[in-house]
Design a protein around this motif. Structure first.
Motif, PDB file in Angstrom:
ATOM      1  N   UNK A  19       1.032  -0.986  -0.128  1.00 57.08           N
ATOM      2  CA  UNK A  19      -0.180  -0.371   0.622  1.00 57.08           C
ATOM      3  C   UNK A  19       1.140   1.302   0.119  1.00 57.08           C
ATOM      4  N   UNK A  20       0.746   2.185  -0.782  1.00 57.18           N
ATOM      5  CA  UNK A  20       1.759   3.337  -0.933  1.00 57.18           C
ATOM      6  C   UNK A  20       0.809   4.226  -1.614  1.00 57.18           C
ATOM      7  N   UNK A  21       0.720   5.543  -0.674  1.00 58.56           N
ATOM      8  CA  UNK A  21      -0.146   6.937  -1.020  1.00 58.56           C
ATOM      9  C   UNK A  21      -1.851   6.382  -0.864  1.00 58.56           C
ATOM     10  N   UNK A  22      -2.249   5.508   0.128  1.00 61.74           N
ATOM     11  CA  UNK A  22      -3.281   5.076  -0.294  1.00 61.74           C
ATOM     12  C   UNK A  22      -4.152   3.826  -0.946  1.00 61.74           C
ATOM     13  N   UNK A  23      -3.352   3.001  -1.575  1.00 60.31           N
ATOM     14  CA  UNK A  23      -3.418   2.506  -3.666  1.00 60.31           C
ATOM     15  C   UNK A  23      -2.412   1.788  -3.265  1.00 60.31           C
ATOM     16  N   UNK A  24      -3.676   0.457  -3.668  1.00 62.29           N
ATOM     17  CA  UNK A  24      -2.758  -1.443  -3.559  1.00 62.29           C
ATOM     18  C   UNK A  24      -1.876  -0.680  -4.858  1.00 62.29           C
ATOM     19  N   UNK A  25      -0.503  -1.267  -4.539  1.00 61.78           N
ATOM     20  CA  UNK A  25      -0.142  -1.559  -6.294  1.00 61.78           C
ATOM     21  C   UNK A  25       1.166  -3.194  -6.087  1.00 61.78           C
ATOM     22  N   UNK A  26       1.648  -3.376  -6.672  1.00 65.77           N
ATOM     23  CA  UNK A  26       2.997  -4.365  -7.465  1.00 65.77           C
ATOM     24  C   UNK A  26       3.838  -3.795  -5.596  1.00 65.77           C
ATOM     25  N   UNK A  27       4.002  -5.234  -5.347  1.00 70.29           N
ATOM     26  CA  UNK A  27       5.479  -4.289  -4.612  1.00 70.29           C
ATOM     27  C   UNK A  27       6.515  -4.337  -5.211  1.00 70.29           C
ATOM     28  N   UNK A  28       6.480  -4.035  -6.081  1.00 69.27           N
ATOM     29  CA  UNK A  28       7.699  -3.608  -7.395  1.00 69.27           C
ATOM     30  C   UNK A  28       7.619  -3.845  -8.742  1.00 69.27           C
ATOM     31  N   UNK A  29       8.321  -3.000  -9.296  1.00 68.18           N
ATOM     32  CA  UNK A  29       8.122  -2.643 -10.968  1.00 68.18           C
ATOM     33  C   UNK A  29       8.882  -3.795 -11.620  1.00 68.18           C
ATOM     34  N   UNK A  30       8.937  -4.849 -10.656  1.00 69.83           N
ATOM     35  CA  UNK A  30      10.077  -6.024 -11.538  1.00 69.83           C
ATOM     36  C   UNK A  30       8.554  -7.150 -11.646  1.00 69.83           C
ATOM     37  N   UNK A  31       8.024  -7.267 -10.061  1.00 71.49           N
ATOM     38  CA  UNK A  31       6.846  -7.916 -10.326  1.00 71.49           C
ATOM     39  C   UNK A  31       6.098  -7.411 -10.862  1.00 71.49           C
ATOM     40  N   UNK A  32       5.058  -5.810 -11.195  1.00 72.11           N
ATOM     41  CA  UNK A  32       4.302  -5.786 -12.078  1.00 72.11           C
ATOM     42  C   UNK A  32       4.571  -5.762 -13.348  1.00 72.11           C
ATOM     43  N   UNK A  33       5.844  -5.989 -13.640  1.00 75.76           N
ATOM     44  CA  UNK A  33       6.326  -6.475 -14.984  1.00 75.76           C
ATOM     45  C   UNK A  33       5.880  -8.160 -15.043  1.00 75.76           C
ATOM     46  N   UNK A  34       6.249  -8.717 -14.537  1.00 77.17           N
ATOM     47  CA  UNK A  34       6.088 -10.076 -14.313  1.00 77.17           C
ATOM     48  C   UNK A  34       4.894 -10.140 -14.190  1.00 77.17           C
ATOM     49  N   UNK A  35       3.595  -9.821 -13.680  1.00 77.40           N
ATOM     50  CA  UNK A  35       2.448  -9.852 -13.444  1.00 77.40           C
ATOM     51  C   UNK A  35       2.064  -9.913 -15.078  1.00 77.40           C
ATOM     52  N   UNK A  36       2.233  -8.854 -15.575  1.00 77.45           N
ATOM     53  CA  UNK A  36       1.355  -8.561 -16.791  1.00 77.45           C
ATOM     54  C   UNK A  36       1.764  -9.413 -17.574  1.00 77.45           C
ATOM     55  N   UNK A  37       3.061  -9.865 -17.865  1.00 74.43           N
ATOM     56  CA  UNK A  37       3.725 -10.683 -19.275  1.00 74.43           C
ATOM     57  C   UNK A  37       3.764 -12.446 -18.650  1.00 74.43           C
ATOM     58  N   UNK A  38       3.542 -12.638 -17.579  1.00 77.94           N
ATOM     59  CA  UNK A  38       3.273 -13.772 -17.118  1.00 77.94           C
ATOM     60  C   UNK A  38       1.147 -14.134 -17.743  1.00 77.94           C
ATOM     61  N   UNK A  39       0.184 -13.092 -17.227  1.00 76.10           N
ATOM     62  CA  UNK A  39      -0.940 -13.209 -17.683  1.00 76.10           C
ATOM     63  C   UNK A  39      -0.912 -13.609 -18.599  1.00 76.10           C
ATOM     64  N   UNK A  40      -0.354 -12.350 -19.816  1.00 77.14           N
ATOM     65  CA  UNK A  40      -0.088 -12.226 -21.172  1.00 77.14           C
ATOM     66  C   UNK A  40       0.348 -12.915 -22.345  1.00 77.14           C
ATOM     67  N   UNK A  41       0.977 -14.103 -22.109  1.00 76.04           N
ATOM     68  CA  UNK A  41       2.324 -14.002 -22.366  1.00 76.04           C
ATOM     69  C   UNK A  41       1.717 -15.106 -23.685  1.00 76.04           C
ATOM     70  N   UNK A  42       0.707 -16.487 -23.507  1.00 76.88           N
ATOM     71  CA  UNK A  42       0.264 -16.557 -24.778  1.00 76.88           C
ATOM     72  C   UNK A  42      -0.312 -15.963 -25.212  1.00 76.88           C
ATOM     73  N   UNK A  43      -0.791 -14.529 -25.115  1.00 78.23           N
ATOM     74  CA  UNK A  43      -1.675 -13.660 -25.914  1.00 78.23           C
ATOM     75  C   UNK A  43      -0.828 -13.092 -26.538  1.00 78.23           C
ATOM     76  N   UNK A  44       0.497 -12.602 -26.617  1.00 77.90           N
ATOM     77  CA  UNK A  44       1.561 -12.044 -26.827  1.00 77.90           C
ATOM     78  C   UNK A  44       2.046 -12.857 -28.347  1.00 77.90           C
ATOM     79  N   UNK A  45       2.823 -14.166 -27.828  1.00 83.78           N
ATOM     80  CA  UNK A  45       2.605 -14.891 -28.701  1.00 83.78           C
ATOM     81  C   UNK A  45       2.441 -15.276 -30.239  1.00 83.78           C
ATOM     82  N   UNK A  46       0.627 -15.615 -30.045  1.00 85.39           N
ATOM     83  CA  UNK A  46      -0.333 -15.184 -30.372  1.00 85.39           C
ATOM     84  C   UNK A  46      -1.252 -14.324 -31.345  1.00 85.39           C
ATOM     85  N   UNK A  47      -0.675 -13.243 -31.046  1.00 91.29           N
ATOM     86  CA  UNK A  47      -0.521 -11.863 -31.559  1.00 91.29           C
ATOM     87  C   UNK A  47       0.052 -11.486 -32.799  1.00 91.29           C
ATOM     88  N   UNK A  48       1.360 -11.974 -32.399  1.00 94.26           N
ATOM     89  CA  UNK A  48       2.628 -11.988 -32.680  1.00 94.26           C
ATOM     90  C   UNK A  48       2.380 -12.427 -34.509  1.00 94.26           C
TER      91      UNK A  48
END
Length: 518
Positions: free
Chosen positions: A335-364
């Motif tokens: 929690x930072x400035x009353x908002x809930x965010x990923x624990x760090x930018x690396x984790x934020x990138x991991x979250x997105x890349x993991x959840x849309x990995x198959x999407x990226x491959x298929x779209x490409x």
């Protein structure tokens, strides 16, 4: 020569490390007060390093006998008839390992058929034999589950409350990733009760290991500089702190990747921001054990319920809910400035890349670009072309892509991010900002030094649309731009695609907003 450790606990003689006792204050005071307590922290944040170092220091004195005992190997055992005798055996093995007195006599004549009382009984007998109070640190205590966990805790509780009548352990720490409140969720639903004999009411305090501060990161890297002469640029330290937020494993992993893989032990070269950027991307894509463990958590329903809301910028999650506190205890969010965010930018990138990995491959594979991407014109991104292309892509494929995504409520956000990932693959960069209570998902496409702001919102009525315009204008201003994009996704089945698909231009506070409905 010492090195940066990314596997298992750290030891001062062979690893660069921040002294464990500096990271968690007040444990000895709790022991002096004969308290039972919990230490919880995220995976690979230094718990075992602290416990082993603390055990050695306590045993070097003449006040207590201290025992470190890991229960990790018992996590698959659910039947207390089988599991509790194994706990007793682990305690006996630890007593021998730490060379505590009378270790060979511990549980020598144990009645293992009395699985509901044998742990208490043997600890009590042992405490009567030794000449100092005993302290036990149970690591990975949250690995125990169901009846195994409750039988284990009840015996500790019974020993605790009978200490005036029979010798027992002076102080016990239950250590793991989760807080004691989450142990309850493993055993029972919130509506059930364990009655007045709850094994959880003897815990006096819960403590946690925090991430490294910038000063601690600098001190850690200074150890390497002092021993090898290789320095970390100040900008590189700032960058690592910003990207990792001091998460201990990541701090060590980035340094190790640069020194071992990028520079190949050439200590004559400094560690720079550019090298650290490359290292972080490698760590994410390589899926080291720490990252892989993180990815597995994303499959859990309790984690999904929180992370999905965060990606969408929604605020439906209750901060006092067990799911929210569970995900926070795992170290995935903060929690930072009353908002809930990923624990760090690396984790934020991991979250997105993991959840849309198959999407990226298929779209490409479905929408390949020629050598010069079609969305690049005169060296700049043609955002109108890119967003118009996505509108048609979403119209034709939204049903298929939504079914393909694990986090279905966040499907529009994840599919758009995957679609825009082509810009990154073409030499650009995507800035992602998402947080519970933000009411939006912010993206920033950076190409050749120019930033193109994009904001995503789900249509929930005219007021939400107006809020979206205001938020987009604020985001555009924050990035120092004059123009940006607002993507509005309408999930209503009552409207036709011809009604959902539209384009228009709005001006808010002097900022031009290109609106794309879909």
């Amino acid at each position: 020569m010492r090195y940066f450790n990314i596997a298992g606990p750290c030891f001062q003689k062979i690893h660069y490390m921040i002294p464990a006792q500096d990271r968690l204050q007040g444990v000895e005071q709790l022991i002096d007060m004969q308290q039972y307590f919990v230490i919880h922290a995220a995976r690979q944040s230094g718990k075992t390093t602290f416990l082993k170092d603390f055990t050695d220091r306590l045993n070097e004195g003449n006040k207590y006998y201290c025992l470190y005992c890991s229960l990790e190997s018992l996590q698959e055992i659910t039947d207390p008839k089988e599991g509790i005798p194994q706990v007793v055996n682990r305690v006996g093995e630890a007593l021998t390992l730490y060379k505590l007195p009378y270790a060979e006599k511990f549980a020598a004549e144990a009645n293992f058929s009395d699985f509901s009382g044998v742990l208490k009984s043997e600890l009590s007998k042992y405490c009567a034999m030794i000449d100092r109070p005993l302290v036990v640190l149970f690591d990975e205590a949250d690995c125990l589950s169901n009846g195994m966990l409750i039988t284990f805790l009840r015996q500790l509780r019974n020993g605790y409350i009978d200490r005036n009548a029979a010798p027992f352990v002076q102080s016990i720490a239950l250590v793991g990733m989760r807080n004691i409140r989450d142990y309850k969720v493993l055993i029972r639903s919130e509506r059930e009760t364990l009655g007045s004999a709850s094994p959880f009411n003897i815990v006096a305090e819960t403590m946690t290991l925090s991430n490294f501060t910038k000063e601690e990161v600098r001190a850690l890297y200074s150890q390497h500089a002092a021993e090898t002469g290789q320095k970390f640029d100040d900008d590189a330290i700032d960058f690592i702190c910003q990207q990792t937020c001091g998460q201990p494993w990541l701090v060590n992993a980035v340094a190790r990747e640069v020194i071992v893989k990028k520079l190949r032990f050439d200590y004559s070269k400094p560690v720079t921001v550019a090298l650290c950027e490359q290292a972080i991307q490698t760590i994410i894509l390589r899926r080291d054990t720490h990252i892989d463990s993180f990815l597995e958590r994303l499959k859990e329903e309790r984690v999904r319920s929180v992370i999905e809301q965060m990606i969408m910028g929604e605020s439906d999650i209750a901060r006092l809910s067990d799911d929210f506190e569970y995900v926070r205890d795992l170290g995935l969010i903060k929690e930072e400035n009353k908002k809930i965010i990923p624990a760090n930018p690396v984790y934020a990138e991991v979250i997105v890349r993991t959840l849309n990995y198959d999407l990226q491959h298929k779209i490409s594979s479905d929408t390949p670009d020629v050598e010069m991407p079609r969305y690049i014109k005169n060296g700049k991104i043609d955002m109108h072309f890119l967003m118009t292309e996505f509108q048609q892509f979403w119209r034709m494929n939204s049903g298929f892509w939504t079914d393909m995504v694990r986090y279905k409520e966040a499907a529009p956000h994840l599919v758009l991010m995957a679609f825009l990932q082509r810009v990154v693959n073409g030499g650009g960069q995507i800035l992602r900002e998402f947080a519970i209570d933000s009411g939006r998902t912010d993206l920033g496409i950076v190409y050749d030094g120019i930033t193109y702001p994009v904001e995503v919102k789900i249509w929930k009525g005219e007021q939400y649309y107006q809020n979206g315009l205001t938020q987009t204008a604020r985001y555009i201003d924050g990035l120092g731009c004059n123009e940006g994009v607002l993507a509005i996704v309408n999930r209503s089945k009552a409207l036709s695609w011809d009604e959902k698909i539209y384009q228009k231009t709005e001006t808010v506070n002097g900022k031009t907003i290109l609106v794309y409905g879909m």
